[in-house]
Design an enzyme around this catalytic site. Structure first.
Site, PDB file in Angstrom:
ATOM      1  N   CYS A  62       0.824  -1.209   0.000  1.00 46.66           N
ATOM      2  CA  CYS A  62       0.000   0.000   0.000  1.00 46.66           C
ATOM      3  C   CYS A  62       0.860   1.261   0.000  1.00 46.66           C
ATOM      4  O   CYS A  62       1.670   1.463   0.922  1.00 46.66           O
ATOM      5  CB  CYS A  62      -0.912   0.006   1.225  1.00 46.66           C
ATOM      6  SG  CYS A  62      -1.868   1.526   1.403  1.00 46.66           S
ATOM      7  N   TYR A  78      -5.065   5.303  -9.183  1.00 47.87           N
ATOM      8  CA  TYR A  78      -6.248   4.535  -8.780  1.00 47.87           C
ATOM      9  C   TYR A  78      -7.489   4.995  -9.540  1.00 47.87           C
ATOM     10  O   TYR A  78      -8.374   4.193  -9.838  1.00 47.87           O
ATOM     11  CB  TYR A  78      -6.469   4.656  -7.270  1.00 47.87           C
ATOM     12  CG  TYR A  78      -5.497   3.826  -6.473  1.00 47.87           C
ATOM     13  CD1 TYR A  78      -5.783   2.511  -6.140  1.00 47.87           C
ATOM     14  CD2 TYR A  78      -4.270   4.352  -6.071  1.00 47.87           C
ATOM     15  CE1 TYR A  78      -4.891   1.733  -5.423  1.00 47.87           C
ATOM     16  CE2 TYR A  78      -3.362   3.585  -5.358  1.00 47.87           C
ATOM     17  CZ  TYR A  78      -3.679   2.274  -5.037  1.00 47.87           C
ATOM     18  OH  TYR A  78      -2.783   1.513  -4.347  1.00 47.87           O
TER      19      TYR A  78
END
Length: 332
Positions: free
Chosen positions: A52, A186
């Site tokens: 992440c 994203y």
């Protein structure tokens, strides 16, 4: 386009198919004011996964500032089980449990803190070890708390990543980096309409082109020294060629194709706290073997990409020649 029922981000897709990231639920700041979270050595645990980018930048700052013995670290697996909702699992630890919190899944600590919590259990997240509860999952401000409020515990000669004289400019740039680059990849990867994808794609590469030009004259974003903005940009750039380029269809250019961005990335990668906290295997497993948008029921026929060749990250970057440049950041 309708979302699959097993898509954990279904509530974060707008009518036009664009991705709108969920807000953070636990945002109490650290500090000395009434109601702030107390700054106390050994009281908190930072939960993350090496895949992440939001979590990675907190781990970079934790190491660069020498906070490893002050705030403990719990690491979740790059693979995410579906239970029926996609979760983070502590399957890297003995007994599949975090050794301090004794939880198997990230959602456990979120639901213990708030039984009505319905969002995704995200990382990074700070847990109060005494209370066994989540106290902060504000990934956007977490590095700033570590840089400012945790200063009494910084190691000797720790760098100023968020100097007061540049704080507003750094914060302004961080907003741009977040919206157009960090979250921009994203927005490309999670888009569910062609129009939303192409809009995000164009914004992303327009910003990368501007950063390429800017970094042709400065070693780091604000000149001669690393700041919080560099940490945030690094977390996306280091994942770009390995994951986002193919998995998120951000395929106009690789970072290695940008002369200055590639040198800048190598410079940071070779800086203690950056490359030594970067786990390419975990990143590739997550983005290529687990479908982190929906279920991750991968089968044996799924293959982990062998490339790209990452050996160039250790090559001479030559960016010390730019260290004489002192100007501020003006391209926003």
């Amino acid at each position: 386009m309708k979302n699959p029922e097993n898509n954990p981000i279904s509530t974060e897709i707008k009518e036009d198919g664009s991705f709108n990231r969920q807000t953070n639920r636990f945002i109490t700041p650290f500090g000395n004011k009434e109601g702030d979270l107390p700054v106390e050595k050994g009281r908190y645990r930072l939960l993350w996964s090496a895949v992440c980018p939001w979590a990675h930048r907190s781990v970079i700052v934790r190491k660069v500032l020498g906070l490893e013995d002050v705030i403990s670290l719990g690491t979740a697996s790059p693979m995410r089980p579906k239970l029926p909702h996609v979760d983070w699992e502590f399957s890297l630890d003995d007994g599949n449990l975090d050794p301090i919190l004794k939880i198997r899944y990230m959602s456990e600590i979120y639901l213990k803190t708030d039984p009505t919590y319905q969002g995704r259990p995200t990382v990074p997240v700070i847990v109060d070890i005494k209370e066994k509860k989540v106290v902060n999952n504000d990934y956007f401000k977490l590095t700033n708390y570590l840089e400012n409020d945790w200063k009494p515990y910084h190691k000797d000669n720790a760098p100023e990543l968020y100097p007061e004289s540049l704080r507003q400019e750094i914060s302004n740039l961080n907003d741009v980096i977040f919206n157009e680059v960090n979250n921009g990849v994203y927005k490309c990867g999670f888009a569910q309409s062609q129009e939303a994808y192409e809009e995000a794609y164009d914004v992303l590469f327009t910003r990368l082109d501007k950063l390429e030009e800017h970094l042709g004259e400065r070693r780091f974003l604000f000149g001669d020294f690393i700041t919080d903005s560099d940490v945030r940009l690094y977390a996306t750039l280091i994942r770009f060629d390995v994951a986002y380029y193919s998995a998120f269809k951000t395929n106009r250019n690789r970072i290695v194709d940008f002369h200055h961005l590639w040198g800048y990335l190598r410079d940071l990668y070779q800086t203690p706290g950056f490359g030594d906290t970067t786990d390419f295997h975990a990143i590739k497993v997550h983005y290529h073997l687990s479908n982190h948008i929906g279920s991750n029921d991968h089968k044996g026929e799924n293959i982990l990409p062998k490339g790209p060749d990452l050996s160039g990250l250790l090559s001479d970057h030559g960016r010390q020649a730019l260290s004489k440049h002192k100007s501020k950041f003006l391209i926003i």
